[in-house]
Design a protein around this motif. Structure first.
Motif, PDB file in Angstrom:
ATOM      1  N   MET A 161      -9.746  53.646   4.375  1.00  7.94           N
ATOM      2  CA  MET A 161     -10.304  53.884   5.679  1.00  7.94           C
ATOM      3  C   MET A 161      -9.165  53.926   6.708  1.00  7.94           C
ATOM      4  N   GLU A 162      -9.194  54.924   7.578  1.00 14.08           N
ATOM      5  CA  GLU A 162      -8.151  55.096   8.575  1.00 14.08           C
ATOM      6  C   GLU A 162      -8.355  54.123   9.733  1.00 14.08           C
ATOM      7  N   GLN A 163      -7.235  53.489  10.162  1.00 20.28           N
ATOM      8  CA  GLN A 163      -7.269  52.550  11.291  1.00 20.28           C
ATOM      9  C   GLN A 163      -7.475  53.324  12.592  1.00 20.28           C
ATOM     10  N   THR A 164      -8.411  52.891  13.410  1.00 20.86           N
ATOM     11  CA  THR A 164      -8.624  53.490  14.719  1.00 20.86           C
ATOM     12  C   THR A 164      -8.073  52.540  15.764  1.00 20.86           C
ATOM     13  N   TYR A 165      -7.135  53.042  16.553  1.00 25.24           N
ATOM     14  CA  TYR A 165      -6.506  52.221  17.578  1.00 25.24           C
ATOM     15  C   TYR A 165      -7.055  52.555  18.957  1.00 25.24           C
ATOM     16  N   LYS A 166      -6.994  51.561  19.837  1.00 30.11           N
ATOM     17  CA  LYS A 166      -7.364  51.785  21.226  1.00 30.11           C
ATOM     18  C   LYS A 166      -6.293  52.636  21.895  1.00 30.11           C
ATOM     19  N   GLN A 167      -6.710  53.457  22.832  1.00 33.57           N
ATOM     20  CA  GLN A 167      -5.757  54.214  23.631  1.00 33.57           C
ATOM     21  C   GLN A 167      -5.162  53.275  24.684  1.00 33.57           C
ATOM     22  N   PRO A 168      -3.878  53.433  24.986  1.00 29.26           N
ATOM     23  CA  PRO A 168      -3.276  52.590  26.019  1.00 29.26           C
ATOM     24  C   PRO A 168      -3.529  53.153  27.425  1.00 29.26           C
ATOM     25  N   VAL A 169      -4.756  53.613  27.628  1.00 24.32           N
ATOM     26  CA  VAL A 169      -5.227  54.135  28.911  1.00 24.32           C
ATOM     27  C   VAL A 169      -6.584  53.481  29.148  1.00 24.32           C
ATOM     28  N   SER A 170      -6.721  52.814  30.284  1.00 21.25           N
ATOM     29  CA  SER A 170      -7.954  52.077  30.529  1.00 21.25           C
ATOM     30  C   SER A 170      -8.383  52.201  31.987  1.00 21.25           C
ATOM     31  N   VAL A 171      -9.565  51.652  32.257  1.00 24.38           N
ATOM     32  CA  VAL A 171     -10.077  51.580  33.622  1.00 24.38           C
ATOM     33  C   VAL A 171     -10.315  50.117  33.984  1.00 24.38           C
ATOM     34  N   LEU A 172     -10.184  49.845  35.256  1.00 27.69           N
ATOM     35  CA  LEU A 172     -10.597  48.592  35.865  1.00 27.69           C
ATOM     36  C   LEU A 172     -11.613  48.992  36.922  1.00 27.69           C
ATOM     37  N   VAL A 173     -12.822  48.457  36.843  1.00 30.86           N
ATOM     38  CA  VAL A 173     -13.867  48.803  37.801  1.00 30.86           C
ATOM     39  C   VAL A 173     -14.256  47.539  38.570  1.00 30.86           C
ATOM     40  N   VAL A 174     -13.891  47.507  39.841  1.00 26.43           N
ATOM     41  CA  VAL A 174     -14.269  46.402  40.718  1.00 26.43           C
ATOM     42  C   VAL A 174     -15.678  46.715  41.230  1.00 26.43           C
ATOM     43  N   ILE A 175     -16.631  45.883  40.848  1.00 28.66           N
ATOM     44  CA  ILE A 175     -18.018  46.058  41.283  1.00 28.66           C
ATOM     45  C   ILE A 175     -18.254  45.094  42.441  1.00 28.66           C
ATOM     46  N   TYR A 176     -18.732  45.648  43.558  1.00 25.42           N
ATOM     47  CA  TYR A 176     -18.930  44.833  44.749  1.00 25.42           C
ATOM     48  C   TYR A 176     -20.098  45.365  45.575  1.00 25.42           C
ATOM     49  N   THR A 177     -20.587  44.507  46.449  1.00 23.74           N
ATOM     50  CA  THR A 177     -21.704  44.883  47.311  1.00 23.74           C
ATOM     51  C   THR A 177     -21.173  45.312  48.675  1.00 23.74           C
ATOM     52  N   GLN A 178     -22.067  45.903  49.460  1.00 25.58           N
ATOM     53  CA  GLN A 178     -21.684  46.340  50.803  1.00 25.58           C
ATOM     54  C   GLN A 178     -21.214  45.180  51.670  1.00 25.58           C
ATOM     55  N   ASP A 179     -21.720  43.971  51.407  1.00 22.27           N
ATOM     56  CA  ASP A 179     -21.267  42.806  52.183  1.00 22.27           C
ATOM     57  C   ASP A 179     -20.142  42.041  51.465  1.00 22.27           C
ATOM     58  N   LEU A 180     -19.476  42.720  50.529  1.00 24.24           N
ATOM     59  CA  LEU A 180     -18.259  42.238  49.855  1.00 24.24           C
ATOM     60  C   LEU A 180     -18.456  41.004  48.975  1.00 24.24           C
ATOM     61  N   ILE A 192       0.969  44.859  27.447  1.00 19.64           N
ATOM     62  CA  ILE A 192      -0.232  44.376  26.758  1.00 19.64           C
ATOM     63  C   ILE A 192       0.059  42.975  26.224  1.00 19.64           C
ATOM     64  N   TYR A 193      -0.854  42.032  26.499  1.00 16.71           N
ATOM     65  CA  TYR A 193      -0.680  40.675  25.996  1.00 16.71           C
ATOM     66  C   TYR A 193      -0.508  40.703  24.473  1.00 16.71           C
ATOM     67  N   PRO A 194       0.428  39.920  23.949  1.00 13.27           N
ATOM     68  CA  PRO A 194       0.680  39.932  22.495  1.00 13.27           C
ATOM     69  C   PRO A 194      -0.568  39.734  21.644  1.00 13.27           C
ATOM     70  N   ARG A 233      -4.693  45.790  18.515  1.00 14.66           N
ATOM     71  CA  ARG A 233      -5.724  46.798  18.774  1.00 14.66           C
ATOM     72  C   ARG A 233      -5.135  48.185  19.024  1.00 14.66           C
ATOM     73  N   TYR A 234      -3.823  48.231  19.261  1.00 13.11           N
ATOM     74  CA  TYR A 234      -3.128  49.482  19.610  1.00 13.11           C
ATOM     75  C   TYR A 234      -2.226  49.904  18.455  1.00 13.11           C
ATOM     76  N   ALA A 235      -1.842  51.168  18.464  1.00 15.05           N
ATOM     77  CA  ALA A 235      -0.950  51.691  17.421  1.00 15.05           C
ATOM     78  C   ALA A 235       0.362  50.897  17.407  1.00 15.05           C
ATOM     79  N   PRO A 236       0.985  50.780  16.243  1.00 15.83           N
ATOM     80  CA  PRO A 236       2.262  50.067  16.167  1.00 15.83           C
ATOM     81  C   PRO A 236       3.267  50.616  17.187  1.00 15.83           C
ATOM     82  N   GLY A 237       3.949  49.708  17.857  1.00 17.95           N
ATOM     83  CA  GLY A 237       4.954  50.097  18.837  1.00 17.95           C
ATOM     84  C   GLY A 237       4.428  50.258  20.253  1.00 17.95           C
ATOM     85  N   VAL A 238       3.106  50.306  20.437  1.00 16.03           N
ATOM     86  CA  VAL A 238       2.541  50.439  21.777  1.00 16.03           C
ATOM     87  C   VAL A 238       2.536  49.051  22.419  1.00 16.03           C
ATOM     88  N   THR A 239       3.209  48.936  23.560  1.00 16.89           N
ATOM     89  CA  THR A 239       3.305  47.643  24.241  1.00 16.89           C
ATOM     90  C   THR A 239       2.830  47.690  25.692  1.00 16.89           C
TER      91      THR A 239
END
Length: 145
Positions: free
Chosen positions: A1-20, A79-81, A86-92
């Motif tokens: 079975m082939e290893q599937t690695y995470k891409q080193p591209v991500s999102v951070l979504v700050v969820i907030y209300t109108q009154d912060l 990326i924290y050690p 979760r990432y391909a070898p060598g991706v830091t």
């Protein structure tokens, strides 16, 4: 079975209300660590599609029903050690693209128990102190400017 690695591209979504009021989630794999919604891009999806998917997976909210803004900046960090396997070898390093999701008011959240233990709504002034990630804390501080 082939290893599937995470891409080193991500999102951070700050969820907030109108009154912060800011939503933070407690990580299941590291209790006591709090953060906004985050996640890696899958396949060829756009960053916006990644943000919408991650918000739904982690909170149960449909981001397409609210205002989702690309804040137009990104953070590149080591990326924290403990998570490098979760990432391909060598991706830091990962590049995190920052979004904001504005809700009309505080809403109930359905956390994914695999990813999070719980959630809290905090005033934007207090939320950065609770974040374990400095880039997450800095993103929240931008709400106050």
């Amino acid at each position: 079975m082939e290893q599937t690695y995470k891409q080193p591209v991500s999102v951070l979504v700050v969820i907030y209300t109108q009154d912060l009021q800011v939503l933070l989630l407690e990580r299941a794999d590291h209790p006591g660590l709090w953060q906004s919604v985050t996640g890696s891009r899958d396949g060829e999806e756009s960053l916006r599609q990644t943000a919408v998917r991650e918000v739904e997976e982690e909170t149960g909210l449909d981001a397409q029903c609210f205002r989702l803004d690309d804040w137009g900046y990104q953070n590149t960090f080591t990326i924290y050690p403990q998570w490098r396997h979760r990432y391909a070898p060598g991706v830091t390093e990962n590049t995190e693209h920052v979004f904001g999701l504005v809700l009309p008011n505080v809403l109930p959240i359905t956390v994914s128990p695999r990813e999070h233990l719980g959630y809290v709504w905090l005033a934007a002034e207090a939320a950065p102190e609770k974040c374990f990630s400095s880039s997450n804390a800095e993103a929240i501080k931008r709400l106050l400017k």
